[in-house]
Design a protein around this motif. Sequence first.
Motif, short mmCIF file in Angstrom:
data_model
loop_
_atom_site.label_atom_id
_atom_site.label_comp_id
_atom_site.label_asym_id
_atom_site.label_seq_id
_atom_site.Cartn_x
_atom_site.Cartn_y
_atom_site.Cartn_z
N LYS A 163 -55.28 23.86 -58.36
CA LYS A 163 -54.42 22.75 -58.77
C LYS A 163 -53.46 22.40 -57.65
CE LYS A 163 -54.40 24.16 -63.66
NZ LYS A 163 -53.54 24.59 -64.81
N PRO A 164 -52.90 21.19 -57.67
CA PRO A 164 -51.89 20.84 -56.67
C PRO A 164 -50.71 21.79 -56.73
CG PRO A 164 -52.66 18.87 -57.81
CD PRO A 164 -53.24 20.04 -58.54
N ILE A 171 -48.92 25.84 -46.88
CA ILE A 171 -49.69 25.53 -48.09
C ILE A 171 -50.96 24.74 -47.77
CG2 ILE A 171 -49.65 24.28 -50.29
CD1 ILE A 171 -46.59 24.79 -50.32
N GLY A 172 -50.82 23.72 -46.97
CA GLY A 172 -51.94 22.83 -46.67
C GLY A 172 -51.41 21.51 -46.18
N GLU A 173 -52.10 20.88 -45.26
CA GLU A 173 -51.56 19.69 -44.59
C GLU A 173 -51.62 18.42 -45.44
OE1 GLU A 173 -50.00 19.80 -41.86
OE2 GLU A 173 -50.55 21.76 -41.04
N LYS A 174 -52.38 18.41 -46.52
CA LYS A 174 -52.54 17.17 -47.29
C LYS A 174 -51.46 17.04 -48.35
CE LYS A 174 -55.98 14.23 -49.48
NZ LYS A 174 -57.40 14.09 -49.88
N ILE A 175 -50.69 15.94 -48.28
CA ILE A 175 -49.63 15.64 -49.25
C ILE A 175 -50.20 14.65 -50.26
CG2 ILE A 175 -47.29 14.76 -49.55
CD1 ILE A 175 -46.94 15.35 -46.47
N LEU A 176 -50.17 15.03 -51.53
CA LEU A 176 -50.81 14.23 -52.58
C LEU A 176 -49.88 13.21 -53.22
CD1 LEU A 176 -52.77 17.13 -54.32
CD2 LEU A 176 -53.68 15.45 -52.71
#
Length: 379
Positions: A258-259, A191-196
């Motif tokens: 969106k997240p 999905i993507g490395e950044k965890i929100l």
Amino acid sequence: MDKKLKVLISGTGFAGQGHTDAFRAVGAEVVGIVGRTPSVVRDVAKKMGILYSGTDWKQALIDCKPDIVSIATPGGAHYETIKQAIEFGCHVYSDKPLTDTGESALELYELAKDKNVKTAFASSFRYMPCVIYAKQLVANGIIGEPVEAEFISHFNLERDIPFGWSHRKEDGGGRLNNNFTHMMSIATSVIGEKILSIIGEVRDDLGKAPIVEGVHNFKNRRDHIPKDLNDPSLKWGESNVEWSYTVMAQLESNIATKPVSVLFKHGGLNPRFNEDHIVFYGTKGAIYIKGHYGMGPLYIWDENKTWKELSLPQDIIDDQPKVEGDTERNWQYLAREFVKDIKGESHTPYQTFKEGSLYQRLIDIIRTNGNWSNVDHLQ
């Protein structure tokens, strides 16, 4: 760098022997191995053909002068070992969890940066072939914008596995340390490395386990379950860590507006009815992978509104190390990219202590069981 990189192994069990094989397979020289028990480390060194063995880690660093250290012990034993190796100037390859607390894991990450040594964090099931394929499919927009993902697993572990490090938080035990780290690594890879954001709930469904002497190899611990669990002379150890968890997170994707919502649901002691699975949902379709760590096969929900199995592309198959066992293959995949990076060669990006320290801080947050709303008064 034409010379072989020298590797010192910490740990003599399944992971230590697996790391040894992994580094040898990618052209490094394993020059020594260190363990707690003199007789065990001698026997393993002889079996693995490793010339140097010992129980004193600091002395082994001096004697072996390794370029890389490989940490293959339970997480509670990592901190001092890794700290000494970094201070000695070694690059560090560590199995998960990085340590037993977020604070100590962050300290090691910062120390590695200060000392300018490279690090690798082996939450390595992101290298499963079907996971790599799912990452490509999502990046190519096959399912549209990713909106949601779920990771469902039930391991049905035997409740009477002998008491050991896996039962103790201070030793790096618990299902978050030893399952969630892999699951989050897979999720961020695709999905993507950044965890929100994150929230979670954990439970200790076990309580206690029998104390049995002589358990060395983690993979063989089931063989040591006492035959008579009602024996009055049997001693018991108290678990202080989670065996089940539910975690919800939001991840950022560079192809989503969106997240992306992610659910991680794991029952370490609960039986499964249908297959454990991983699913990525998007605005135009979905990807389903059988198996808790993405073993496969992989299916796609396409424009025909049906699930269709997809075969792995040949280039992904060809890029996989040729070794039996998912765990062992993933260790070797990461070791290959790590060694390439150290040599200054082109390599695939891999997780480092940056992710290892982040995951440990996330685990600390999840274990607080915080931020639930009490709704009793509404009923």
